[in-house]
Scaffold this active site. Structure first.
Site, PDB file in Angstrom:
ATOM      1  CB  ALA A  69      -2.625   5.109  -2.200  1.00  0.00           C
ATOM      2  CB  THR A 106      -5.467   0.249   5.674  1.00  0.00           C
ATOM      3  OG1 THR A 106      -6.320   0.122   6.807  1.00  0.00           O
ATOM      4  CG2 THR A 106      -4.352   1.218   6.022  1.00  0.00           C
ATOM      5  CE1 TYR A 164      38.021  21.458 -18.078  1.00  0.00           C
ATOM      6  CE2 TYR A 164      38.500  22.861 -19.971  1.00  0.00           C
ATOM      7  CZ  TYR A 164      37.713  21.888 -19.349  1.00  0.00           C
ATOM      8  OH  TYR A 164      36.637  21.364 -20.007  1.00  0.00           O
ATOM      9  CG  LEU A 208      -1.781  -1.254   1.421  1.00  0.00           C
ATOM     10  CD1 LEU A 208      -2.727  -1.063   2.611  1.00  0.00           C
ATOM     11  CD2 LEU A 208      -2.557  -1.605   0.156  1.00  0.00           C
ATOM     12  N   GLY A 252      -2.435   0.920  16.527  1.00  0.00           N
ATOM     13  CA  GLY A 252      -3.559   0.054  16.858  1.00  0.00           C
ATOM     14  C   GLY A 252      -3.092  -0.978  17.892  1.00  0.00           C
ATOM     15  CG  ASP A 274       4.795   4.209   5.247  1.00  0.00           C
ATOM     16  OD1 ASP A 274       4.620   2.994   5.454  1.00  0.00           O
ATOM     17  OD2 ASP A 274       4.045   5.078   5.713  1.00  0.00           O
ATOM     18  NE  ARG A 314       3.259  13.486  11.319  1.00  0.00           N
ATOM     19  CZ  ARG A 314       3.537  12.439  12.087  1.00  0.00           C
ATOM     20  NH1 ARG A 314       2.951  11.274  11.860  1.00  0.00           N
ATOM     21  NH2 ARG A 314       4.416  12.535  13.055  1.00  0.00           N
ATOM     22  CG  ASN A 346       4.383   8.195   9.580  1.00  0.00           C
ATOM     23  OD1 ASN A 346       3.904   7.743   8.549  1.00  0.00           O
ATOM     24  ND2 ASN A 346       4.309   7.569  10.730  1.00  0.00           N
TER      25      ASN A 346
END
Ligand code: UD1
Ligand code: CA
Length: 457
Positions: A10, A79, A366, A8, A140, A103, A15, A227
Site C-alpha cells: 500500500a 505495517t 519499404y 503488503l 529493525g 517491494d 523515494r 525503495n
C-alpha cells in the site's frame, strides 16, 4: 498444514520519484509486485491477499490475471494496520499466515515455504526471517534472549545505543499461527513514529506464552527491498545475471553477457549466439543455431533455426523462418514474415508483409501490406505506396519478379510472376506475368549542350 500469504503493497514509495506506484515499477518487463505474488503461489499458498492503497486501481489491474484477492488500506498507519485490512479477505481461513512485501521481489517461494514450516518445527507462534548485515542502519534490530529465541524487534528510531550495535536485522517477512488476528488487535501505536508496528507482535505472542524464533536468511540478496531506482537497478541486475547464466548453461553462447538484456518470457535454443548489446523482450523465441547481431532489439519475434539477424536490427511481432536473414539495420514491424532463405538488408522496412522463400530486398526499401513471391528481387529504394490517406492497400509481387531500383508500386497493384519493373517507375497498373512494366519519362540526350551553354555565358 495450509498457509495464506498477505502481501503488503500500500506504500506511497515517494523515494522512487515517479508517478507510477512503487510496486508497479517493472523488473525485466514485469511489475515488481508480480514477483511477490508468484513467490507466494510457488510457496503453496492456499490464498493470496494483496493489501493495496497508493495507486490501488492500477495495482489491481496489473494483477488481474493472478489468483489473488485485494484488501484496501486507505491510510498508511503502519505495517500492523496494513495487515489488519487483510482479515476480512481471509475470513473462514483457519491456517497459518505469512506476511511479505510488494517491494521485495527476490524473495523466493522456497524461503516462504521454509518459514511456514518453521512454525511447527520450532514450536513457535511466530517466525521472522532475519539477516546479519555489515551495516544494519535503518532496519529493525532482532534482540534474542539467552535461549536464542527472539525477545523483541526494536525499530531504528526507537533503539538505544546498545541496541543499535546489533547487526541481526528483521527482514520484515513473517509466519504467524492462527492466533494472529486476535493478537493483532492488541497492537498500539505508542512509539517514535506513531505507527502500528507489526514487530510489536513479538512481545504480544510472548505475553501469551508462545515462542518467537528468527530464521536466518540464506541469501541476503533475497531480502533486498526496493525503495529507490538505484535499488531497482540493482535487483534487475541480479535477475538478469541469473537468467543469462541459466541460458548459457542450456547451450546459449553470449558474447559479453553483461551487456545482454532479456526477459524471462524469452525462449532460446541450443547454439544460439547473442552478440553484445542484444535486447530480447516479450514472447521472443530463437531457434537452434541462429545468430543475433550486436545491438539488435527483438520484441515478440520468432526466429527459427539457423537464421541470421545481423547487427542493429529492430524487430517487433515478426517471424524470421529457418535460414532467413535480416540486417544489418533492418526494421521488421508487426506482421513481417521472412520465409526460409529470404533476406532483407540495410535500411529495409517490412510491415505486415510476407517475403517469400529466397526472395531478396538488399537495400533501402519499404515493403508494407505486401506479398513477395519466391525468389523475387527487390531493387534498392523500392517502396510500396500502401496508404492513400484513408485506407491501406495490398501489393502483390509474383514469383521470380524483378523490381528495379527506386520503383514505386502504388497499391492496390500486382506484378505478375517473372515480370520486370523498370528502375524509377511509378507503377499504378498491374504488370502481367513475364512483362516489363516501365512508367517514367523517356531519356533524351542533347548533343553538345554543355559546350553551347558555356559559350552563352
Ligand atoms: C519494516 C520493519 C523493520 C524491518 C524492515 C525491513 C516494521 C514496524 N518494521 O520497517 O523491522 O527491518 O521493514 O525492510 O514493520 N506498508 C503498508 N502500509 C503501511 C506501512 C507500510 O502497506 O501502513 C508497506 C510498505 O508499502 C512497505 C512495507 O509495508 O512495502 C514496509 O513498510 P515500511 O514503512 O517501509 O517499513 P520499514 O520502516 O522499512
Ligand atoms: Ca522499507
Amino acid at each position: 498444514m495450509k498457509h495464506a500469504v498477505v502481501i503488503l503493497a500500500a506504500g506511497t514509495g515517494t523515494r522512487m520519484k515517479s508517478r507510477l506506484p512503487k510496486v508497479l515499477h517493472p523488473l525485466l518487463g514485469k511489475p515488481m509486485v508480480a514477483y511477490a505474488v508468484e513467490a507466494a503461489i510457488e510457496s503453496g499458498a492456499e490464498r493470496v491477499v494483496v493489501v493495496v492503497g497508493h495507486g490501488a486501481e492500477a495495482v489491481q489491474t496489473a494483477l488481474a490475471d493472478y489468483p489473488v484477492v485485494f484488501a484496501h488500506q486507505a491510510e498508511q498507519l503502519g505495517t500492523a494496520h496494513a495487515l489488519m485490512q487483510a482479515e476480512q479477505a481471509l475470513e473462514g481461513f483457519e491456517g497459518r499466515v505469512l506476511v511479505t512485501y510488494g517491494d521485495t521481489p527476490l524473495l523466493s517461494g522456497q524461503t516462504l515455504a521454509r518459514l511456514a514450516g518453521a512454525l511447527e518445527a520450532r514450536e513457535a507462534g511466530m517466525v521472522l526471517l532475519s539477516l546479519v548485515l555489515e551495516d544494519p542502519t535503518g532496519y529493525g534490530r532482532v534482540l534474542r534472549g539467552a535461549d536464542g529465541s527472539v525477545h523483541a524487534v526494536v525499530e531504528e528510531k526507537d533503539a538505544g545505543p546498545e541496541e543499535k550495535r546489533v547487526r541481526e536485522v528483521n527482514s520484515g517477512v513473517y509466519a504467524f499461527d492462527a492466533n494472529l488476528w486476535a493478537y493483532l488487535k492488541e497492537v498500539r501505536n505508542h512509539n517514535a513514529s506513531g505507527e502500528y508496528y507489526l514487530t510489536d507482535l513479538v512481545q504480544i505472542y510472548r505475553a501469551h506464552g508462545h515462542r518467537v524464533v528468527a530464521l536466518e536468511g540464506e541469501d541476503p540478496a533475497e531480502l533486498l527491498g526496493v525503495n529507490t531506482r538505484a535499488h531497482l537497478a540493482e535487483v534487475e541486475r541480479i535477475l538478469l545475471e541469473r537468467l543469462r547464466r541459466a541460458w548459457m548453461l542450456r547451450g546459449v553462447r553470449m558474447i559479453q553477457p553483461e551487456t545482454i538484456y532479456l526477459e524471462p518470457t524469452v525462449e532460446l535454443a541450443r547454439d544460439v549466439t547473442l552478440w553484445p548489446g542484444v535486447i530480447l523482450r516479450g514472447r521472443t523465441r530463437i531457434g537452434e543455431g541462429s545468430v543475433v547481431g550486436a545491438y539488435s532489439v527483438l520484441v515478440d519475434t520468432v526466429v527459427e533455426a539457423d537464421a541470421e539477424v545481423r547487427g542493429h536490427t529492430v524487430a517487433e511481432g515478426a517471424v524470421i523462418r529457418a535460414g532467413a536473414g535480416a540486417g544489418p539495420f533492418a526494421r521488421l514491424r508487426p506482421g513481417a514474415e521472412l520465409e526460409a532463405g529470404a533476406h532483407v538488408g540495410n535500411f529495409v522496412e517490412v510491415k505486415n508483409a510476407r517475403i517469400g522463400p529466397g526472395a531478396k530486398a538488399g537495400h533501402l526499401a519499404y515493403l508494407g501490406d505486401a506479398e513477395v513471391g519466391e525468389g523475387a528481387n527487390i531493387g534498392a529504394g523500392m517502396i510500396t505506396a500502401n496508404y492513400d490517406g484513408k485506407r491501406k492497400h495490398r501489393t502483390r509481387i509474383g514469383k521470380g519478379a524483378f523490381i528495379g531500383s527506386n520503383a514505386v508500386l502504388v497499391a492496390p497493384v500486382e506484378v505478375g510472376d517473372g515480370a520486370l519493373v523498370g528502375a524509377g517507375s511509378v507503377i499504378t497498373q498491374d504488370v502481367p506475368a513475364g512483362a516489363l512494366g516501365v512508367a517514367r519519362g523517356r531519356q533524351r540526350n542533347i548533343e553538345g549542350y554543355a559546350e553551347r551553354k558555356r559559350r552563352e555565358e
